[in-house]
Design a protein around this motif. Structure first.
Motif, short mmCIF file in Angstrom:
data_model
loop_
_atom_site.label_atom_id
_atom_site.label_comp_id
_atom_site.label_asym_id
_atom_site.label_seq_id
_atom_site.Cartn_x
_atom_site.Cartn_y
_atom_site.Cartn_z
N TYR A 69 0.83 -1.21 0.00
CA TYR A 69 0.00 0.00 0.00
C TYR A 69 0.87 1.26 0.00
CZ TYR A 69 -3.71 3.23 1.36
OH TYR A 69 -4.59 4.28 1.40
N LYS A 86 -6.44 3.49 -7.70
CA LYS A 86 -7.51 3.51 -6.71
C LYS A 86 -8.12 2.12 -6.51
CE LYS A 86 -9.72 6.99 -8.63
NZ LYS A 86 -10.73 8.06 -8.87
N ILE A 87 -8.21 1.34 -7.60
CA ILE A 87 -8.75 -0.02 -7.46
C ILE A 87 -7.81 -0.88 -6.63
CG2 ILE A 87 -9.34 -2.12 -8.72
CD1 ILE A 87 -10.36 -0.35 -10.98
N GLU A 90 -7.97 0.25 -3.03
CA GLU A 90 -9.22 -0.22 -2.42
C GLU A 90 -9.08 -1.65 -1.94
OE1 GLU A 90 -13.77 -1.21 -3.92
OE2 GLU A 90 -12.53 0.20 -5.05
N TYR A 94 -8.90 -2.90 2.07
CA TYR A 94 -9.82 -3.89 2.62
C TYR A 94 -9.06 -4.97 3.39
CZ TYR A 94 -13.23 -7.62 2.92
OH TYR A 94 -14.04 -8.62 3.38
N HIS A 116 -6.35 6.91 4.05
CA HIS A 116 -6.67 6.44 2.70
C HIS A 116 -7.60 7.44 2.00
CE1 HIS A 116 -7.92 3.72 -0.52
NE2 HIS A 116 -9.19 3.96 -0.17
N TRP A 136 -16.77 5.94 -6.40
CA TRP A 136 -15.68 5.18 -5.77
C TRP A 136 -15.50 5.59 -4.31
CZ3 TRP A 136 -11.03 6.59 -3.54
CH2 TRP A 136 -10.13 5.55 -3.28
N ARG A 139 -18.17 4.14 -2.18
CA ARG A 139 -17.99 2.71 -1.93
C ARG A 139 -16.96 2.46 -0.84
NH1 ARG A 139 -17.15 1.33 -6.75
NH2 ARG A 139 -14.91 0.96 -6.79
N GLN A 140 -15.94 3.32 -0.72
CA GLN A 140 -14.94 3.14 0.34
C GLN A 140 -15.59 3.23 1.72
OE1 GLN A 140 -11.85 2.32 -1.10
NE2 GLN A 140 -13.29 2.58 -2.79
N GLN A 220 -14.31 -10.94 -0.84
CA GLN A 220 -13.80 -9.80 -1.58
C GLN A 220 -14.35 -9.74 -3.00
OE1 GLN A 220 -11.17 -12.08 -0.26
NE2 GLN A 220 -11.55 -11.14 1.72
N ILE A 223 -14.73 -6.29 -4.59
CA ILE A 223 -13.57 -5.41 -4.70
C ILE A 223 -13.05 -5.42 -6.12
CG2 ILE A 223 -11.22 -5.01 -3.89
CD1 ILE A 223 -13.29 -4.45 -1.82
N ASN A 226 -15.17 -2.47 -10.86
CA ASN A 226 -15.62 -1.08 -10.91
C ASN A 226 -16.51 -0.80 -12.10
OD1 ASN A 226 -15.66 1.52 -9.89
ND2 ASN A 226 -14.09 2.20 -11.31
#
Length: 731
Positions: A69, A86-87, A90, A94, A116, A136, A139-140, A220, A223, A226
């Motif tokens: 990260y 960003k994907i 994300e 998680y 984040h 987006w 969704r976070q 997941q 995740i 998108n």
């Protein structure tokens, strides 16, 4: 069996060793390679972390997820594909958050999420696709809120002091609410997008099916997916459902197009595809779903009343945006009492305005009630707004098809009312003044068909004023003179303002709670208010007198003349007087003290004395005096007898007489010896010591206690009454 268990342990050990070796190889590859691209580095770190997580080594897995990260963030300036970053971020967030919550590191998980959002919130690749970016961000918050909800028991055990106001926030309702806020921004950004109506977007619109990011499932699978675009069945019979497929994107992310749609999926039309996808999303449904989940969480925290009210207000706006007016109106009706009680007038104004929208859309009769409450003086509206509202309000009243009665409060409404009786007590024979003040808070004059005033006495008819016009912010004063024929508490029961035959505004003064008259005068209010007055019987102008000639004699019927004079202009009927004697005896001898004294009042009836406690006068003519004779009888002397005479109704002052009671006269005998040289007073009941041949002279002294002459009967003196020889009687 034991063999199977040993085999199981052996396989588990070999498996862990294998993945340990795999993770070690990945780390060795990272260490031996220099200048790795950030994509390769992130991939290798993720691979190593996944191996450690698979065999249950969560601490090491967390370490490598965090390294991936951080490397992703450090490579910000070296790349331009922000959507891809960003994907990946994300997905990594998680994993990191899940492992931190699993290890009860709640605060660390929340801080990781905040950093984040702080980093990626403004990381926008294409400013013309703001709706996609806000989707987006929403969704976070939604995903992290779900994680907190899944670990709610852990949070409750390890953070017992956590509340909605704690920082960092530990309540999942906060994240659902914030996710809904970004969903709203997503919708507004799309509304302001000029290219949304282009021909390419409109061509793609029937071919795409949006991915709903707010369907949460464990795992997941949500995740990274998108963008999902699915072909819809063709409308013509000639075109079959067979399509050429293009599969790409995240897990399960299929983009299926027919031959015609595939031509539109070029790099230059990527933006059009995203806009078409956004246009096919029902944003209000997603927002309402998030807000309802947030409400469920906030409902468990009754102390956060204001936060829940703001949440409900946001939900109300979205219900109206989704044209769910029935549900929106039900929410308006539930919020109004709370906002009125809490005196949140700014929020109340917005709720009433939204209520007007709902009631207008469904043609509900509560539209008039919402307009009326918006016109209240405690709602902060500009003069222009109030003028327009008054016009709509009067139009709605004129269009009524059923009777409507609005119960107005004393103040704070479109019209305020004040009632004043100058005095709290009045006699029925006098006129009672009454003042009623009406004040309109409307910006324009209010025309009323009539004003009707009702009273609690049936003998008073309703007072009606026709064609009344209430000017803006000016007092309209009504002055009346009442002449009731009843006695008791006279109240103004209602003041009714008749706008039309069907529309009435009612005040109920009898239910008002007002300060006392003295308190209002102390506060120096300009208009002292009182909604009721005590009406007393007609004032009786009687004077009570009692004439007698003291003292009273023991054993006699002592006359007392009781008189009533009427100075009024009318006769008085049926007057009763209460009589009461309180004896106070002063005993001079032991025998007198032991003998009970009696004191009675008598009246002469048919020549006989009759004991009485009251006397009555049937009629007392105007300007005359009537009297009656009563008698006091006492068996023993006393310093005074207290006689109290008063009216049964207490209309005039009572009279108290203190009457001494004495014997009619006293006799004192004197004995003289032969030489008359001395005089001795003696008790006639005592023995006299003297010889038979010794002469004695006995005389009597009689003293009268009366103020007038007393004519006595012959006095009889008996001598030798104690001996056997006959007494010598001398008169």
């Amino acid at each position: 069996t034991n063999s199977v268990k040993r085999l199981q342990r052996l396989i588990l050990k070999r498996t862990k060793d294998y993945y340990h070796d795999e993770a070690r190889d990945v780390k060795h590859q990272v260490q031996t390679s220099r200048n790795l691209q950030y994509r390769v580095f992130v991939r290798l770190m993720f691979k190593a972390a996944y191996f450690h997580e698979f065999i249950g080594e969560h601490q090491k897995a967390l370490k490598y997820y965090q390294r991936a990260y951080l490397r992703l963030i450090d490579a910000k300036k070296a790349r331009g594909d922000y959507d891809e970053a960003k994907i990946l971020a994300e997905f990594l967030l998680y994993k990191i958050s899940y492992l931190l919550l699993l290890q009860h590191e709640i605060s660390r998980a929340v801080r990781q999420f905040q950093s984040h959002i702080l980093y990626f919130k403004n990381l926008i690749q294409d400013p013309s696709l703001m709706s996609v970016h806000w989707a987006w961000v929403s969704r976070q918050y939604f995903i992290f809120g779900n994680l907190l909800e899944l670990h709610a028991n852990t949070i409750a055990q390890n953070a017992p002091v956590a509340s909605l106001r704690s920082y960092p926030p530990l309540n999942c309702g906060y994240y659902y609410n914030t996710a809904a806020s970004f969903e709203i921004k997503r919708r507004l950004a799309l509304v302001n997008e000029p290219d949304a109506s282009s021909s390419v977007v409109q061509t793609l619109l029937p071919l795409v099916q949006p991915y709903n990011p707010h369907i949460f499932q464990s795992g997941q699978s949500f995740i990274g997916s998108n963008l999902h675009v699915l072909a819809k069945p063709a409308a013509t019979k000639t075109k079959t459902a067979t399509t050429s497929a293009l599969v790409e994107g995240g897990e399960g992310g299929k983009r299926v197009f027919d031959a015609e749609a595939t031509k539109l999926l070029t790099a230059s039309n990527r933006r059009a595809v995203l806009l078409a996808q956004e246009l096919s999303v029902d944003h209000t449904v997603s927002t309402i779903s998030l807000l309802n989940r947030a409400r469920e969480v906030y409902a468990k925290h009754p102390s956060e009343k204001r936060s829940r009210c703001h949440l409900d207000l946001k939900l109300l706006r979205e219900l109206i945006a989704a044209s769910q007016f029935e549900k929106a109106k039900a929410l308006v009706d539930s919020l109004l009492p709370l906002f009125v009680e809490s005196q949140w007038f700014a929020l109340l104004k917005e709720v009433l305005q939204l209520g007007v929208v709902c009631a207008s859309a469904i043609q509900h009769s509560d539209l008039i009630l919402y307009q009326y409450q918006l016109l209240a003086s405690n709602i902060d509206c500009s003069t222009e707004e109030r003028t327009e509202l008054q016009s709509l309000f009067t139009t709605s009243l004129a269009a009524l098809s059923a009777p409507l009665i609005l119960q107005l409060p004393k103040t704070g409404s479109i019209v305020s009312c004040a009632v004043s009786f100058p005095e709290l007590d009045h006699y029925a024979s006098n006129n009672i003044p009454l003042k009623i003040k009406l004040t309109s808070s409307l910006p324009s004059p209010l025309s009323l068909k009539s004003v009707r005033i009702s009273f609690s006495f049936q003998s008073l008819a309703d007072h009606v004023l026709e064609e009344v016009i209430l000017a803006s912010s000016e007092d309209f004063l009504i002055e009346l003179e009442l002449n009731p024929s009843e006695v008791g508490s006279l109240q103004v029961t209602s003041v009714s303002l008749e706008f039309s035959e069907l529309a009435h505004f009612n005040f109920s003064p009898s239910s008002w709670k007002l300060p006392s008259i003295s308190a209002q005068r102390t506060m120096r209010v300009p208009f002292v208010e009182a909604t009721s007055v005590k009406v007393l019987p007609e004032q009786v102008m009687l004077t009570l007198t009692a004439h007698h000639l003291p003292p009273a004699l023991v054993g006699e019927y002592f006359p007392i003349l009781v008189g009533l004079s009427n100075s009024a202009s009318e006769s008085v009927e049926d007057v009763q007087l209460l009589l009461q004697v309180k004896p106070q005896v002063v005993a001079e001898t032991r025998e007198e003290a032991e003998t009970p004294a009696t004191s009675d009042l008598f009246s002469q009836l048919n020549g006989e004395m009759v004991s009485i406690t009251t006397i009555s006068f049937a009629t007392i003519p105007a300007g005359s005096v009537v009297s009656k004779l009563i008698y006091l009888h006492s068996s023993h002397p006393s310093t005074h007898r207290r006689l109290s005479i008063q009216s049964r109704d207490g209309n005039f002052e009572k009279v108290i007489l203190d009457i001494p009671v004495v014997p009619p006269f006293t006799i004192a005998p004197f004995v003289y010896d032969g030489s008359l040289s001395s005089v001795a007073r003696f008790n006639p009941d005592a023995a006299v010591n003297s010889s038979l041949n010794e002469p004695k002279i006995i005389s009597l002294e009689v003293t009268s206690s009366l103020p007038f002459p007393l004519h006595l009967h012959p006095i009889v003196i008996s001598l030798n009454s104690a001996f056997e020889s006959p007494p010598v009687i001398t008169q």
